[in-house]
Design an enzyme around this catalytic site. Structure first.
Site, PDB file in Angstrom:
ATOM      1  N   GLY A  16     -97.195 -47.205  18.259  1.00 36.69           N
ATOM      2  CA  GLY A  16     -98.559 -47.257  18.786  1.00 36.69           C
ATOM      3  C   GLY A  16     -99.570 -47.449  17.666  1.00 36.69           C
ATOM      4  N   GLY A  18    -101.157 -50.076  16.660  1.00 40.08           N
ATOM      5  CA  GLY A  18    -102.152 -51.149  16.776  1.00 40.08           C
ATOM      6  C   GLY A  18    -103.524 -50.676  17.216  1.00 40.08           C
ATOM      7  N   THR A  19    -103.588 -49.460  17.762  1.00 43.20           N
ATOM      8  CA  THR A  19    -104.869 -48.965  18.300  1.00 43.20           C
ATOM      9  C   THR A  19    -105.014 -47.472  17.972  1.00 43.20           C
ATOM     10  OG1 THR A  19    -103.759 -48.415  20.370  1.00 43.20           O
ATOM     11  CG2 THR A  19    -104.909 -50.544  20.296  1.00 43.20           C
ATOM     12  N   ARG A  41     -96.742 -52.296  22.408  1.00 40.41           N
ATOM     13  CA  ARG A  41     -96.298 -53.185  23.494  1.00 40.41           C
ATOM     14  C   ARG A  41     -96.995 -54.539  23.502  1.00 40.41           C
ATOM     15  NH1 ARG A  41     -97.276 -49.533  28.648  1.00 40.41           N
ATOM     16  NH2 ARG A  41     -99.049 -48.980  27.360  1.00 40.41           N
ATOM     17  N   TYR A 148    -101.487 -28.537  24.235  1.00 38.49           N
ATOM     18  CA  TYR A 148    -100.905 -28.020  25.483  1.00 38.49           C
ATOM     19  C   TYR A 148     -99.378 -28.169  25.519  1.00 38.49           C
ATOM     20  CZ  TYR A 148    -101.609 -32.897  27.192  1.00 38.49           C
ATOM     21  OH  TYR A 148    -101.623 -34.265  27.349  1.00 38.49           O
TER      22      TYR A 148
END
Ligand code: HXC
Length: 280
Positions: A16, A18-19, A41, A148
């Site tokens: 993940g 890329g962002t 993705r 959490y």
């Protein structure tokens, strides 16, 4: 706060990447001298992110399109990265989450979240771990969980189930793979605004205001606060820390847990009235 060669020579894969927080971590690790591979993705997103990251770190950024829910694709991507040179560290950052009443979720919705957060994280970790063990190399896994993961949370039940599992994986493998010189740690962030999470999880502005009131430090996290913690945990300077989870949430979860946190509604007058008579 670090010497610019803190991560020099390390090859780090960020899922993940890329962002959001993944991309922020990639930028910080590059500043500290590492090579970074990002996966995700969406090819277009990765391409743009890699090109922008490479401006300041030419030749040190690569990317692979990958849905970590697919174990065969995970194996193929890890194999191709390894062929270019063994990785030193894996950051399990990719996540999926749905804000929803549990009774509104389909089994596919449950699978979308747990498949990404729990199964995908396990596939990535095992694919790297097997190679580190096979080559007798040191390894380092950093997973992004949430506060959490211990308590569970209403309205994000599959995410809570999956993050609890990632926490258990981190603690279990820290012991099992410690003798093989593989460390596993986690970061439990509170709210760090990112486009992806905010769009999906904070649908109304008043929710954001209510959230801020729950945080003793009175603000959301800044990406650089988390990326420096991640850099430390990936560096050799944290070499004796394993199986640990560092919470970075401005005190949010402790405020939620402490029974008398709600006494903040009392006014100065109320507090004075509570003092024994005759005392200043
Ligand atoms: C109910 C929903 C839904 C919603 C999707 N679904 N959104 N059900 N309420 N809001 C259902 C769909 O209808 C479908 O079921 C199933 O979920 C899969 O949806 P798809 O869109 O086909 O799946 P996919 O493209 O794989 O999307 C995965 C996703 C999505 C998890 C649903 O949100 C995503 O890609 N998220 C990635 C980014 C992200 O979530 N970032 C935040 C992470 S932050 P049916 O039965 O209709 O086929 C985090 C930590 C907490 O996790 C941070 C605190 C600040």
């Amino acid at each position: 706060m670090f010497l610019p060669d803190l991560l020099q020579g390390k090859r780090i894969l960020i899922t993940g990447g890329g962002t959001g927080l993944g991309r922020s971590m990639a930028a910080r690790f590059l500043e500290l001298g590492s090579e970074v591979a990002i996966c995700g993705r969406r090819e277009e997103v990765l391409q743009v992110a890699a090109a922008e990251l490479a401006v300041k770190a030419p030749g040190r950024v690569s990317w692979r399109k990958l849905d970590i829910r697919d174990p065969e694709a995970v194996e193929a991507v890890i194999e191709s990265l390894w062929r270019a040179g063994p990785l030193d560290a894996l950051v399990n950052n990719a996540a999926g989450n749905i804000l929803s009443r549990a009774e509104d979720l389909s089994h596919r919705a449950v699978d979308a979240v747990i498949g990404t957060v729990l199964h995908g994280t396990a596939y990535m970790t095992l694919a790297c771990g097997k190679r580190w063990i096979g080559e007798r190399r040191a390894g380092n896994v950093l997973s992004i969980v949430t506060t959490y993961a211990w308590t569970g949370s209403a309205y994000v039940v599959p995410s809570a189930m999956a993050k609890a599992g990632v926490l258990a994986m981190t603690q279990s493998l820290a012991v099992e793979w410690g003798p093989k010189n593989i460390r596993l740690n986690a970061i439990a962030p509170g709210p760090f605004p990112t486009e992806g999470a905010w769009q999906r999880l904070v649908p109304r502005k008043d929710m954001e205001q209510a959230w801020l009131k729950r945080i003793p430090l009175g603000r959301f996290g800044r990406h650089e606060e988390l990326t420096d913690l991640a850099a430390y945990l990936l560096s050799d300077r944290s070499g004796y820390i394993t199986g640990e989870v560092v919470t970075i949430d401005g005190g949010e979860w402790l405020k939620g847990a402490g029974q008398f946190s709600m006494a903040e509604v009392l006014s100065d007058e109320d507090w004075l009235a509570l003092k024994p008579k005759g005392r200043k």
